[in-house]
Design an enzyme around this catalytic site. Structure first.
Site, PDB file in Angstrom:
ATOM      1  CB  SER A   1      -0.964  -0.045   1.184  1.00 50.87           C
ATOM      2  OG  SER A   1      -1.918   0.984   1.107  1.00 50.87           O
TER       3      SER A   1
ATOM      4  CG  ASP B   1      -2.938   4.171  -1.278  1.00 51.83           C
ATOM      5  OD1 ASP B   1      -3.704   4.121  -2.248  1.00 51.83           O
ATOM      6  OD2 ASP B   1      -3.069   3.409  -0.293  1.00 51.83           O
TER       7      ASP B   1
ATOM      8  CG  ASP C   1      -3.015  -0.618  -2.208  1.00 54.71           C
ATOM      9  OD1 ASP C   1      -3.117   0.569  -1.807  1.00 54.71           O
ATOM     10  OD2 ASP C   1      -3.556  -1.574  -1.620  1.00 54.71           O
TER      11      ASP C   1
ATOM     12  CG  ASP D   1      -6.210   0.727  -0.442  1.00 50.50           C
ATOM     13  OD1 ASP D   1      -5.515   1.755  -0.433  1.00 50.50           O
ATOM     14  OD2 ASP D   1      -6.161  -0.135   0.468  1.00 50.50           O
TER      15      ASP D   1
END
Length: 444
Positions: A102, A239, A241, A243
């Site tokens: 992440s 960010d 990843d 999400d």
């Protein structure tokens, strides 16, 4: 022995804490557990990753582990975490694996698992997988060994899904998107352009080492400057990843997750999509959001910190919108997990549909000054429950009355007590937080 799975999968320093051997073992154990729960067919797993360098190594290990346990693997390449979750459902898979840490720096990595349908694994299943790591199991041979395939249209399927979930076109909008040199580097600019926006993409050239490096949703100054320099209507920050999503308005001011949720809640209520006129947030959401939603007639449900708790509340009551101040926004009608690209598209759609600026829309809530102080202690639970600390909290709450609030809680991961105070001014909040922090530091 500490639990292997944290709040968001298995995470650590790649090739030191999170080794290929561990990744392979976790994947194999996950395949065996899911196969045991449903023996009607050979398990199928979707595997994706963000672009950090260690992802290539860990993807190879995960795929080997899955195939060694008899699962077929569908590789979807570099894709946002919510894209992998979506494809688990879209492709009818039994399991999803996202290799990402992440917003963490490049040397870290992680293995996040999704169940059938793209939902996060329940704790009980994670516990079974962890137990399986300590139990040797027979391996299939011959035709029983899993096969590994590439899904050539994975990216396009995900973008098409995003566009289908966008209520109106974005024609006329100029947006700067900071892709954090991460998993959304290709999908985000493509989706926003196809939805009709003029897109300027920054930090969209991942080289395996530059993910989250001075960019993305944890470093907003570059995006703020770019929005002003380009004369853009707004900016979007993801960010590593993707999400989550934070935004910057045309004036260069940050629009955080609370403000994004306020805008989306009113848009969804207007469209008849906001089930029970309710929004789910965590205890960390700003008091200003509570005030704004109360005045707008939207009910707030509050959970512990963590998007998994927000999701549990949404699913338990069939609600349509929730999230965190950090920009994790959950829209269960269109995604099984936080999806920063979906959030951005819905936010931009509201700007385009109303003809109002993001600054004007976000102005529905006024952020209360908020100060957070972390105090290191020897026993966080004992200190947080101390009568002396509780008396100090009560005293500050009495002084603030309806104009502010106090949240004091032990950290979930470290020996820290977190002291958060909201007040009408930053100075008042800082004085109160420092006062409480001193009491916490002296408590035993």
């Amino acid at each position: 022995m500490a639990r292997l799975f944290g709040t968001d999968g298995v995470r650590g320093l790649a090739n030191a804490d999170l080794t290929p051997e561990l990744a392979m073992s976790v994947a194999a154990a996950a395949a065996r557990v899911l196969a045991a729960h449903d023996t009607s067919h050979r398990p199928v797993a979707v595997v994706g990753r963000d672009p950090r360098a260690s992802g290539e190594m860990l993807q190879a290990a995960v795929c080997a582990g899955l195939a060694s346990a008899g699962a077929d693997v569908l590789q979807v390449g570099v894709l946002p975490t919510p894209g992998v979750a979506f494809l688990v459902g879209e492709l009818g898979a039994d399991l999803g694996v996202m290799i990402s840490a992440s917003h963490n720096p490049m040397p870290d990595n992680g293995v996040k698992l999704f169940a059938a349908g793209g939902h996060k694994l329940p704790d009980a299943i994670e516990d079974e997988i962890e137990a399986g790591l300590r139990s040797p199991a027979p391996r299939p041979t011959g035709a029983g060994v899993g096969r590994i395939y590439d899904v050539a249209d994975a990216h396009d399927r995900y973008v098409a899904h995003l566009l289908a979930a966008t209520p109106n076109r974005l024609d006329g909008l100029k947006v700067v998107v900071d892709c954090a040199n991460g998993a959304a580097w290709a999908a985000a600019p493509q989706a926003y352009r196809e939805a009709g926006a003029e897109v300027i993409a920054i930090h969209a050239l991942p080289d395996g080492e530059n993910i989250n490096d001075g960019c993305g949703s944890t470093h907003l100054d570059v995006l703020r400057a770019a929005v002003l320099a380009e004369g853009a209507d707004l900016g979007i920050a993801h960010d590593g990843d993707a999400d989550r999503c934070l935004a910057v308005d045309g004036n260069g001011d940050v629009v955080d997750g609370d403000q994004i949720m306020a805008v989306l809640a009113l848009a969804m209520r207007e469209a008849g999509e906001l089930t029970d006129d309710s929004l789910v947030v965590t205890v960390m959401s700003n008091l200003g959001l509570h005030v704004a939603m109360r005045e707008a007639g939207v009910k707030l449900r509050t959970t512990a910190v963590g998007d998994r708790y927000v999701l549990e509340e949404l699913r338990a009551h069939g609600l349509a919108l929730g999230g965190e101040q950090s920009g994790h926004v959950l829209i269960p009608g269109h995604a099984t997990t936080g999806d920063g690209l979906l959030t951005a598209l819905r936010l931009m759609a509201r700007v385009a549909a109303t003809g109002r600026s993001l600054a004007e829309l976000a102005g529905v809530m006024t952020r209360m000054p908020q100060v957070l102080v972390n105090v290191r202690v020897e026993d966080k639970a004992t200190v947080a429950a101390s009568p002396l600390v509780n008396q100090a909290v009560l005293a500050v709450e009495t002084e603030l009355g309806d104009t502010g609030r106090v949240l004091l809680r032990p950290s979930g991961t470290e020996q820290l007590v977190r002291v958060m105070v909201e007040a009408p001014s930053h100075e008042l909040a800082q004085v109160a937080a420092d006062r409480l922090a001193a009491v916490v530091a002296d408590a035993h």
